[in-house]
Scaffold this motif. Structure first.
Motif, mmCIF file in Angstrom:
data_model
loop_
_atom_site.group_PDB
_atom_site.id
_atom_site.type_symbol
_atom_site.label_atom_id
_atom_site.label_comp_id
_atom_site.label_asym_id
_atom_site.label_seq_id
_atom_site.Cartn_x
_atom_site.Cartn_y
_atom_site.Cartn_z
ATOM 1 N N VAL A 489 17.568 -25.399 -19.105
ATOM 2 C CA VAL A 489 17.341 -25.817 -17.431
ATOM 3 C C VAL A 489 17.188 -24.861 -15.935
ATOM 4 O O VAL A 489 16.287 -25.265 -15.654
ATOM 5 C CB VAL A 489 17.910 -27.247 -17.473
ATOM 6 N N THR A 490 17.668 -24.206 -16.372
ATOM 7 C CA THR A 490 18.341 -24.476 -14.516
ATOM 8 C C THR A 490 16.277 -22.667 -14.482
ATOM 9 O O THR A 490 15.855 -22.894 -13.568
ATOM 10 C CB THR A 490 19.310 -22.677 -14.356
ATOM 11 N N ALA A 491 16.407 -22.064 -15.473
ATOM 12 C CA ALA A 491 14.955 -20.944 -15.844
ATOM 13 C C ALA A 491 14.058 -21.718 -15.598
ATOM 14 O O ALA A 491 12.817 -21.685 -14.419
ATOM 15 C CB ALA A 491 15.520 -20.269 -17.090
ATOM 16 N N VAL A 492 13.761 -22.982 -16.391
ATOM 17 C CA VAL A 492 12.660 -23.594 -16.190
ATOM 18 C C VAL A 492 12.485 -24.239 -14.529
ATOM 19 O O VAL A 492 10.942 -24.439 -14.275
ATOM 20 C CB VAL A 492 12.856 -24.846 -16.609
ATOM 21 N N VAL A 493 13.812 -25.285 -14.157
ATOM 22 C CA VAL A 493 13.139 -25.031 -12.987
ATOM 23 C C VAL A 493 12.763 -24.120 -12.137
ATOM 24 O O VAL A 493 11.741 -24.570 -10.964
ATOM 25 C CB VAL A 493 14.564 -25.770 -12.111
ATOM 26 N N VAL A 494 13.597 -22.865 -11.925
ATOM 27 C CA VAL A 494 13.504 -21.513 -11.273
ATOM 28 C C VAL A 494 11.694 -21.575 -11.611
ATOM 29 O O VAL A 494 10.611 -21.216 -10.802
ATOM 30 C CB VAL A 494 13.644 -20.661 -11.459
ATOM 31 N N ALA A 495 10.895 -21.296 -12.706
ATOM 32 C CA ALA A 495 9.945 -21.348 -13.548
ATOM 33 C C ALA A 495 8.786 -22.447 -13.114
ATOM 34 O O ALA A 495 8.110 -22.000 -12.073
ATOM 35 C CB ALA A 495 9.683 -21.310 -14.561
ATOM 36 N N VAL A 496 8.617 -22.772 -12.935
ATOM 37 C CA VAL A 496 7.745 -24.327 -11.624
ATOM 38 C C VAL A 496 7.851 -24.057 -9.969
ATOM 39 O O VAL A 496 7.266 -23.829 -9.751
ATOM 40 C CB VAL A 496 8.766 -25.902 -12.175
ATOM 41 N N ALA A 497 9.167 -23.794 -9.660
ATOM 42 C CA ALA A 497 9.229 -23.630 -8.804
ATOM 43 C C ALA A 497 8.775 -22.334 -8.102
ATOM 44 O O ALA A 497 7.846 -22.106 -7.514
ATOM 45 C CB ALA A 497 10.604 -23.543 -8.213
ATOM 46 N N VAL A 498 8.276 -21.114 -8.807
ATOM 47 C CA VAL A 498 8.236 -19.945 -8.145
ATOM 48 C C VAL A 498 6.461 -20.274 -8.641
ATOM 49 O O VAL A 498 5.467 -19.708 -7.857
ATOM 50 C CB VAL A 498 9.175 -18.542 -9.496
ATOM 51 N N TYR A 499 5.876 -20.510 -9.807
ATOM 52 C CA TYR A 499 4.927 -20.773 -9.777
ATOM 53 C C TYR A 499 3.967 -21.403 -9.438
ATOM 54 O O TYR A 499 2.929 -20.940 -8.899
ATOM 55 C CB TYR A 499 4.517 -21.458 -11.821
ATOM 56 N N PHE A 500 4.458 -22.843 -8.443
ATOM 57 C CA PHE A 500 4.052 -24.057 -7.499
ATOM 58 C C PHE A 500 3.576 -23.637 -5.987
ATOM 59 O O PHE A 500 3.363 -23.097 -5.822
ATOM 60 C CB PHE A 500 4.623 -25.107 -7.888
ATOM 61 N N PHE A 501 4.727 -21.686 -6.116
ATOM 62 C CA PHE A 501 4.717 -21.484 -4.913
ATOM 63 C C PHE A 501 3.611 -20.859 -5.110
ATOM 64 O O PHE A 501 2.820 -20.704 -3.833
ATOM 65 C CB PHE A 501 5.868 -21.567 -4.293
ATOM 66 N N LEU A 502 4.015 -19.629 -6.049
ATOM 67 C CA LEU A 502 2.701 -18.832 -5.983
ATOM 68 C C LEU A 502 1.066 -19.267 -5.718
ATOM 69 O O LEU A 502 0.272 -18.691 -5.364
ATOM 70 C CB LEU A 502 2.654 -17.969 -6.973
ATOM 71 N N MET A 503 1.177 -20.492 -6.708
ATOM 72 C CA MET A 503 -0.710 -21.075 -6.285
ATOM 73 C C MET A 503 -0.872 -21.675 -5.153
ATOM 74 O O MET A 503 -1.629 -21.246 -4.776
ATOM 75 C CB MET A 503 -0.511 -21.942 -7.347
ATOM 76 N N ILE A 504 0.472 -22.206 -4.370
ATOM 77 C CA ILE A 504 0.199 -21.765 -3.180
ATOM 78 C C ILE A 504 -0.067 -20.910 -1.873
ATOM 79 O O ILE A 504 -1.194 -21.294 -1.377
ATOM 80 C CB ILE A 504 0.768 -22.969 -2.443
ATOM 81 N N LEU A 505 0.131 -20.084 -1.931
ATOM 82 C CA LEU A 505 0.683 -18.877 -1.609
ATOM 83 C C LEU A 505 -0.869 -17.930 -1.241
ATOM 84 O O LEU A 505 -1.380 -17.559 -0.801
ATOM 85 C CB LEU A 505 1.472 -17.697 -2.330
ATOM 86 N N ILE A 506 -0.966 -17.567 -2.976
ATOM 87 C CA ILE A 506 -2.368 -17.170 -2.770
ATOM 88 C C ILE A 506 -3.936 -17.886 -3.045
ATOM 89 O O ILE A 506 -4.948 -17.690 -3.771
ATOM 90 C CB ILE A 506 -2.412 -15.957 -4.346
#
Length: 536
Positions: A489-506
């Motif tokens: 669950v922790t890994a999935v939450v981190v995955a969603v946050a990281v992907y969403f943040f990176l997609m906005i960043l670039i």
């Protein structure tokens, strides 16, 4: 974004959310069933449902696509009488075809078991699911009707109702038969009967909505813009012209799994695997297939919403609107597919330990099979685009070649001891890579579509790779200190946050795409806040 494009994309999002909820309910159904009947029983379940799915494709898929396409075409030219008559003609056609599929299952169960070398315990499951094609055929006619009017809620809600009944009743019956000592075969039979009962409840719900809709729009549905109304014969002829290639296309896709069910026991025997172990292996493969089918809902529901929407633009010769719908659909599919396939691969062991504990082959199968997801989703999307612009034969020809590729590669790879059950994974990957490339080339040729590789492919790929590394690292560290469930669950939450943040960043996700994502009111403020911080 235009109102029509927005409506189409909102419809696609509604179906996608409902489809994912439906698949999640189906997953919750398979977990207790697996725990009751094990990998061996799950192999029996997989064999029977593969046959059922093939019959369902033959008897239901082509006509609903034709219904929604023809209704949307007639609505575009304001011929509402013809739109309603399309449904009436197709309803009786689907009723007959669904009835024939049901009759085959009832009368051909023993023959099927003998030909495929399946265990005798498969018989109760075949009987339990025999009525389902008839019931689902009727559901399909109603769904095609509403989708043609681009009203997606009836399909979405009926899918959820179908799954709730399927899960509740199927799991109960499976538990009852197994705990009563009636054996694995009866347990699987009880589980699959849930699909029949769920379809029946969904059918009654859709019938009620259809009755209410036609009663409220009685005058409108009698209006026609044509000097001479279309006859039932003309409608049926057009339905057949559209439905046959679509049906054959869907049937060939289902044949992939059907081929696996028919050849895996004798081919794995050459690799030194006995029949019981082979059935256990195919059961674990089926569980991995269930997991990758969750993200596949996105492409499937986009296809359902895409065909009438693109068909409308095609009928009106609006190339700009058509191109825009195609572009956004492909971007959404890739945006979802890449993180899903990498995430499922990285967390394969953890996911199986939660859902299908004790599965001997499942985690490793999912680890590699997950990467076929992106190609399955893209090939399905390109195929639907070709159908929407009346190029029905093109995906059919590509699939005809693909079935040969699938059969030959599966036949060879399954018999190699070093590959054994992973031969199906290798075969699937080769087949869907071919389909993605061939369908994309055809879409490009017939629509002039040009994919922006940087925006559509490169940015999501970079974000997904970084997300995958972060997910793997978080899971590895957290699982050292806490249980597997919390680590996943922790890994999935981190995955969603990281992907969403990176997609906005670039700049990989735009405001247009944000406007059509589920839970837009929750996500969009976060999106704007992050953008505000990054681009001050």
């Amino acid at each position: 974004m235009s109102k029509k494009a927005s409506s189409y994309l909102k419809g696609a999002t509604i179906l996608a959310v409902a489809g994912i909820l439906s698949r999640l309910l189906g997953l919750f159904y398979k977990v207790p069933v697996y725990n009751l009947v094990g990998s061996y029983g799950n192999g029996i379940y997989s064999n029977v449902t593969n046959v059922y799915n093939l019959l369902l494709m033959v008897s239901t898929v082509g006509l609903p696509v034709a219904i929604s396409k023809m209704i949307s075409e007639n609505i575009a030219v304001k011929d509402y009488l013809a739109a309603h008559n399309v449904f009436k003609v197709s309803f009786w056609t689907l009723l007959i075809m669904g009835g024939l599929s049901t009759a085959f299952l009832f009368l051909g169960a023993d023959w099927l078991i003998t030909v495929a070398n399946w265990p005798g315990e498969s018989f109760p499951a075949i009987m339990a699911i025999a009525m389902a094609p008839l019931v689902i055929a009727v559901c399909s006619s109603f769904r095609g009707f509403f989708q043609g009017f681009q009203i997606m809620n009836p399909t979405a809600i009926s899918q959820i109702i179908e799954q709730i009944i399927r899960v509740g009743l199927g799991v109960f019956l499976c538990w009852y038969f197994v705990s009563s000592g009636m054996g694995v075969g009866m347990g699987v039979g009880g589980a699959v009967f849930g699909a029949t009962a769920g379809g029946l409840f969904a059918m009654l719900f859709l019938w009620f909505l259809y009755w209410a809709f036609t009663a409220a729009n009685k005058k409108t549905l009698k209006q026609t813009s044509r000097p001479v109304p279309l006859t039932s014969k003309q409608i049926f002829k057009r339905l057949v012209i559209i439905a046959i290639p679509v049906t054959l296309t869907s049937a060939i896709v289902s044949l992939f799994s059907m081929i696996d069910s028919l050849i895996y026991i004798p081919r794995l025997a050459l690799a030194g695997v006995d029949a019981h172990t082979a059935t256990t292996m195919i059961g674990d493969f089926a569980n991995a297939d269930t997991l990758i089918n969750i993200p596949l809902v996105i492409s499937g529901t986009l296809a359902v919403a895409m065909i009438p929407a693109i068909s409308e633009s095609f009928a009106l010769r609006d190339k700009r609107a058509m191109g825009h719908k195609i572009d956004v659909a492909i971007r959404l599919v890739i945006m979802v597919a890449l993180p899903c396939c990498i995430g499922l691969s990285v967390l394969s062991q953890g996911i199986f330990d939660i859902l299908f504990q004790g599965s001997p082959y499942g985690p490793e199968i999912l680890k590699y099979y997950a990467y076929a997801t992106i190609f399955m989703m893209l090939s399905n999307t390109f195929q639907s685009i070709l159908q929407a612009i009346d190029r029905f034969r093109v995906p059919l020809i590509n699939l005809a070649i693909a079935i040969v590729i699938r059969f030959v590669t599966g036949w060879i790879c399954l018999a190699v001891p070093a590959f054994n059950i992973y031969g199906i994974v290798i075969s699937s990957m080769i087949t869907f890579v071919y389909l993605t490339i061939s369908n994309y080339i055809c879409v490009k040729r017939f629509t002039g579509f040009q994919m922006d590789a940087k925006q559509t492919l490169f940015k999501p790929l970079v974000s997904a790779i970084v997300m995958g590394l972060a997910t793997w690292g978080v899971y590895a560290v957290v699982s050292m200190f806490v249980g597997n469930f919390i680590a996943v669950v922790t890994a999935v939450v981190v995955a969603v946050a990281v992907y969403f943040f990176l997609m906005i960043l670039i700049g990989g996700i735009t405001e247009e795409e944000m406007a059509i994502l589920p839970a837009q009111k929750i996500i969009e403020p976060v999106y704007r806040k992050i953008r505000g911080i990054l681009y001050r």
